[in-house]
Design a protein around this motif. Structure first.
Motif, mmCIF file in Angstrom:
data_model
loop_
_atom_site.group_PDB
_atom_site.id
_atom_site.type_symbol
_atom_site.label_atom_id
_atom_site.label_comp_id
_atom_site.label_asym_id
_atom_site.label_seq_id
_atom_site.Cartn_x
_atom_site.Cartn_y
_atom_site.Cartn_z
ATOM 1 N N TRP A 186 40.545 12.367 -41.673
ATOM 2 C CA TRP A 186 39.345 13.156 -41.997
ATOM 3 C C TRP A 186 38.475 12.368 -42.968
ATOM 4 C CZ3 TRP A 186 36.244 15.113 -45.673
ATOM 5 C CH2 TRP A 186 35.414 16.180 -45.331
ATOM 6 N N LEU A 204 46.175 13.624 -40.894
ATOM 7 C CA LEU A 204 44.986 14.448 -40.687
ATOM 8 C C LEU A 204 44.019 14.296 -41.858
ATOM 9 C CD1 LEU A 204 43.453 16.582 -39.057
ATOM 10 C CD2 LEU A 204 44.807 18.338 -40.213
ATOM 11 N N HIS A 210 50.369 22.561 -33.690
ATOM 12 C CA HIS A 210 49.302 22.377 -34.674
ATOM 13 C C HIS A 210 48.110 21.610 -34.118
ATOM 14 C CE1 HIS A 210 51.962 23.925 -37.750
ATOM 15 N NE2 HIS A 210 52.839 22.950 -37.558
ATOM 16 N N VAL A 256 45.103 11.829 -33.871
ATOM 17 C CA VAL A 256 45.415 13.202 -34.294
ATOM 18 C C VAL A 256 46.051 13.979 -33.150
ATOM 19 C CG1 VAL A 256 44.390 15.417 -34.962
ATOM 20 C CG2 VAL A 256 43.678 13.336 -36.117
ATOM 21 N N TRP A 296 52.087 14.256 -40.015
ATOM 22 C CA TRP A 296 50.873 14.703 -39.344
ATOM 23 C C TRP A 296 49.807 15.223 -40.316
ATOM 24 C CZ3 TRP A 296 48.578 19.529 -39.010
ATOM 25 C CH2 TRP A 296 49.331 20.632 -39.450
ATOM 26 N N LYS A 297 50.228 15.942 -41.370
ATOM 27 C CA LYS A 297 49.236 16.460 -42.318
ATOM 28 C C LYS A 297 48.579 15.327 -43.106
ATOM 29 C CE LYS A 297 50.737 21.204 -43.094
ATOM 30 N NZ LYS A 297 51.179 22.202 -44.095
ATOM 31 N N TYR A 332 44.571 23.413 -34.304
ATOM 32 C CA TYR A 332 44.113 23.472 -35.700
ATOM 33 C C TYR A 332 43.642 22.103 -36.175
ATOM 34 C CZ TYR A 332 44.670 23.227 -40.778
ATOM 35 O OH TYR A 332 44.486 22.981 -42.108
ATOM 36 N N ALA A 333 44.452 21.071 -35.898
ATOM 37 C CA ALA A 333 44.125 19.722 -36.377
ATOM 38 C C ALA A 333 42.816 19.210 -35.777
ATOM 39 C CB ALA A 333 45.265 18.758 -36.050
ATOM 40 N N THR A 360 50.306 14.728 -33.751
ATOM 41 C CA THR A 360 50.402 16.054 -34.357
ATOM 42 C C THR A 360 51.330 16.910 -33.504
ATOM 43 O OG1 THR A 360 48.138 15.889 -35.200
ATOM 44 C CG2 THR A 360 49.086 18.087 -35.069
#
Length: 398
Positions: free
Chosen positions: A13, A9, A131, A123, A5-6, A134-135, A127
């Motif tokens: 982005w 992200l 989170h 996302v 997921w990070k 936040y995401a 995710t």
């Protein structure tokens, strides 16, 4: 999902960042392109509004079709499809020499659109639940960041090389965004079996959630208020002192001022919202954005106008992260993905309606009064939100 997921992200982005740079590299200067290159001398505001809105209208109509394919094949293929298609549309603009061909290319661009909604949906669904808020807050800053560099770069490029060069560069940058998704995003996709929930069914379920419907309405109003000025700002910059020769550069700086403010304050508003509540920062953002629009009504100097646009952005930076977070907060777990999609649809309707209204109102009552309309609308929305909240508290106490 927990594993990727990070990475997703960060990659999304970057993809959205470049995609929005490509968009804002040329779109803010459509009025000048229509006037100087395509020969539109009368009804420029309306032509500008239609040229922006028509792409988003077609995009909204095609969204269910692309959404169905995303459910079947995954959102990553749809992102790559959109990136390549949008790049081709940007390249095609280079060869346009009359307003009607330009509109045809804009329709094609609408058919190929969907990069931003697909990114947000990926996302939201890839995710971990804890989170998601936040995401979504992080991903919302990507378009603001792209909105800083795009108009500035577009202003410089068009000033030195002409507007048509911007279309070529936009196409190349959009291909970069598609390549980032191709090599960087790892989607965990579960192919849906059985019947896909209908939009009508989703709307009926959302209608039972009063808070959620209010957020959808606010999203519609906010996106309309933002986009209502899209076809007018470049024209307005010329009216208050920017020369035709330097109009793209001057309006590029003005467009970027809001993006700079959002990037500076967006993360800070997110932290503040986590402490005091996103309802409160939404109220602050709407009031500040409304007052900022009203103040722009009385400024007739380019530097002062740019400063006010920046100040408006500092407050307005609170609005979109708060709306996205409130959608997550007030939707049930099994409905969250569809609630995000419905909120994106509200945003899309505002993006369609805004430039059309701006084009008509700007040509009818003057651009000055468009600032008055948007300012009063945002303040009215903030006060209405407070009144409804007070009624809810009173009902709970009774």
């Amino acid at each position: 999902m927990e594993r990727y997921w990070k990475r997703n992200l960060y990659m999304l982005w970057l993809g959205l960042f470049f995609n929005h740079i490509a968009y804002t590299l040329s779109v803010p200067f459509f009025p000048i392109f229509l006037q100087e290159d395509l020969g539109i001398q009368r009804g420029l505001e309306v032509w500008s509004g239609v040229s922006i809105s028509i792409s988003f209208l077609i995009s909204g109509l095609c969204a269910p079709f692309w959404g169905g394919l995303a459910d079947t094949y995954g959102k990553k293929p749809m992102l790559i499809r959109s990136g390549i298609g949008l790049a081709l549309a940007h390249f095609a603009n280079y060869f346009v020499h009359d307003p009607y061909s330009f509109m045809i290319v804009r329709i094609f661009q609408g058919l190929m659109a969907g990069f931003s909604p697909a990114s947000i949906a990926l996302v939201g669904t890839n995710t971990p639940e804890k989170h998601v808020g936040y995401a979504l807050g992080v991903i919302s800053t990507s378009t603001a960041a792209g909105g800083i560099l795009g108009p500035l770069a577009g202003g410089v490029l068009s000033h030195w090389l002409g507007l048509r060069a911007c279309f070529i560069v936009s196409g190349l940058i959009t291909l970069v965004s598609a390549f980032i998704v191709l090599i960087g995003v790892k989607e965990v996709h579960e192919r849906r079996t059985g019947n896909r929930p209908s939009v009508i069914g989703d709307l009926k379920q959302a209608a039972g959630n009063t808070r959620l419907m209010q957020i959808f309405g606010l999203t519609l109003l906010v996106s309309t208020s933002v986009m209502i000025l899209e076809p007018l700002l470049t024209i307005y910059v010329i009216q208050i002192g920017g020369s035709i020769n330097n109009a793209t550069l001057s309006s590029g700086v003005v467009f970027s001022a809001v993006g700079i403010a959002i990037v500076i304050m967006g993360p800070r508003w997110g932290i503040i919202g986590g402490r005091i509540g996103y309802d409160k920062i939404l109220f602050i953002g709407l009031i500040g954005g409304g007052i900022g629009n009203l103040l722009q009504l009385g400024v007739h100097h380019l530097v002062g106008f740019g400063i006010l646009r920046f100040s408006y952005g500092l407050f307005f930076a609170a609005v979109y992260p708060a709306l996205n977070s409130l959608v997550v907060k007030y939707s049930e777990d099994d409905f969250r993905g569809r609630a995000i999609s419905l909120n994106q649809s509200s945003n899309q309707f505002g993006i369609v309606a805004g430039p059309l209204l701006g084009g008509v109102l700007g040509g009818w009552i003057g651009i000055h009064f468009v600032f008055l309309v948007t300012g009063l609308s945002l303040i009215g929305a903030a006060l209405t939100m407070k009144v409804l909240e007070a009624k809810r508290v009173k009902q709970l106490q009774c």
